[in-house]
Design an enzyme around this catalytic site. Structure first.
Site, short mmCIF file in Angstrom:
data_model
loop_
_atom_site.label_atom_id
_atom_site.label_comp_id
_atom_site.label_asym_id
_atom_site.label_seq_id
_atom_site.Cartn_x
_atom_site.Cartn_y
_atom_site.Cartn_z
N HIS A 131 0.74 -1.18 0.11
CA HIS A 131 -0.12 -0.03 0.03
C HIS A 131 0.88 1.18 0.01
O HIS A 131 1.87 1.34 0.47
CB HIS A 131 -0.90 0.03 1.19
CG HIS A 131 -0.31 0.18 2.51
ND1 HIS A 131 0.09 1.12 3.07
CD2 HIS A 131 0.04 -1.20 3.32
CE1 HIS A 131 0.77 0.77 4.39
NE2 HIS A 131 0.59 -0.74 4.37
N ASP A 132 0.56 2.40 -0.72
CA ASP A 132 1.05 3.49 -0.85
C ASP A 132 2.33 3.76 -1.53
O ASP A 132 3.18 4.79 -1.29
CB ASP A 132 1.08 4.05 0.55
CG ASP A 132 -0.44 4.20 1.16
OD1 ASP A 132 -1.30 5.22 0.87
OD2 ASP A 132 -0.33 3.43 2.53
N GLY A 171 4.99 -1.00 3.02
CA GLY A 171 4.15 0.02 2.63
C GLY A 171 5.15 1.43 2.55
O GLY A 171 6.03 1.70 3.18
#
Length: 256
Positions: free
Chosen positions: A119-120, A137
């Site tokens: 994520h991200d 992340g």
């Protein structure tokens, strides 16, 4: 173009020439650009935008919920550019509200089998992630970086442009542009001279980049003093400016 066993949500938008293989699942709010080929048994969840001429191989999972305990179903997204190759069993997750609510992958990247983009993350252009390389992340990977097989990158790290990590590298600090790392524990091992030659850097530019590397890693200077040397060198060699900029904005400190 679309196999009859594929399941596609009515709200998904696919260009007319998109190919979808057997038993693939494409969820709501997924947009796929022209020329993209999606193999069998692929799962794509939205919100997700995938550009043109991508190739996604069998058993990849694209746009799944982030593996973050702070995630509670907020609307976040995944953005993938053009001409990427995403190989078997690759996993790419959407962003979280704690960052920019988006995971972003640029153009012309190669994500080999079993790679993971958490994520991200932000992946630039021309990046190669060899088999089972994994990003935690919030990692940023700049253009033309290469991550060797089974390389692991800690959360919030930044991987500089044209850098190279050897197989099995465990990266817990930022890697400046052009730098080659490897070993256990992972340490800097010079510059990615072969990669720079292949990308058209002149012999003089490579010589100056090697000189900048020595200022950071071999001179015994404090990092602030080495940074000043790089700033002075960048006046004659613009390619060094990105090294100076990188060091000035590093968040986790550089691997040194």
């Amino acid at each position: 173009m679309i196999h009859p066993t594929a399941i596609i949500d009515p709200s998904a938008e696919l260009a007319e020439d998109v190919e979808v293989g057997p038993y693939s699942l494409i969820g709501a709010d997924v947009h796929v650009g022209a020329g993209t080929r999606i193999g069998p048994h692929v799962v794509i969840r939205g919100p997700c935008v995938i550009g043109r001429d991508n190739r996604i191989f069998q058993f990849a999972s694209i746009g799944e919920d982030p593996q973050d305990k702070k995630y509670h179903g907020e609307t976040t997204r995944l953005e993938i550019g053009d001409r990427n190759v995403i190989r078997e069993f690759t996993t790419v997750h959407r962003g979280t509200a704690q960052d920019q609510a988006a995971t972003r992958i640029g153009h012309d990247n190669l994500l080999m089998a079993y790679t993971h983009v958490a994520h991200d993350c932000v992946v630039g252009n021309g990046v190669i992630m060899a088999n089972a390389a994994s990003l935690a992340g919030h990692v940023h990977v700049d253009d033309y970086a290469i991550l060797g097989g089974f390389s692991l990158v800690h959360q919030f790290c930044q991987i500089g442009q044209y850098s190279f990590s050897a197989m099995g590298s465990v990266i817990t600090r930022d890697i400046p542009p052009y730098v080659m790392v490897g070993g256990s524990p992972t340490k800097p091992h010079g510059i990615n001279s072969v990669g720079l030659e292949r990308r058209g850097f002149s012999p003089e530019a490579i010589r100056q980049i090697r000189k900048a590397y020595k200022a950071i890693y071999k001179s015994g200077l404090k990092l602030e003093e080495a940074l000043q040397s790089l700033i002075e060198m960048s006046a004659a060699t613009p390619e060094i400016q990105c090294m100076a900029d990188f060091i000035q904005q590093t968040g986790r400190s550089i691997l040194r």
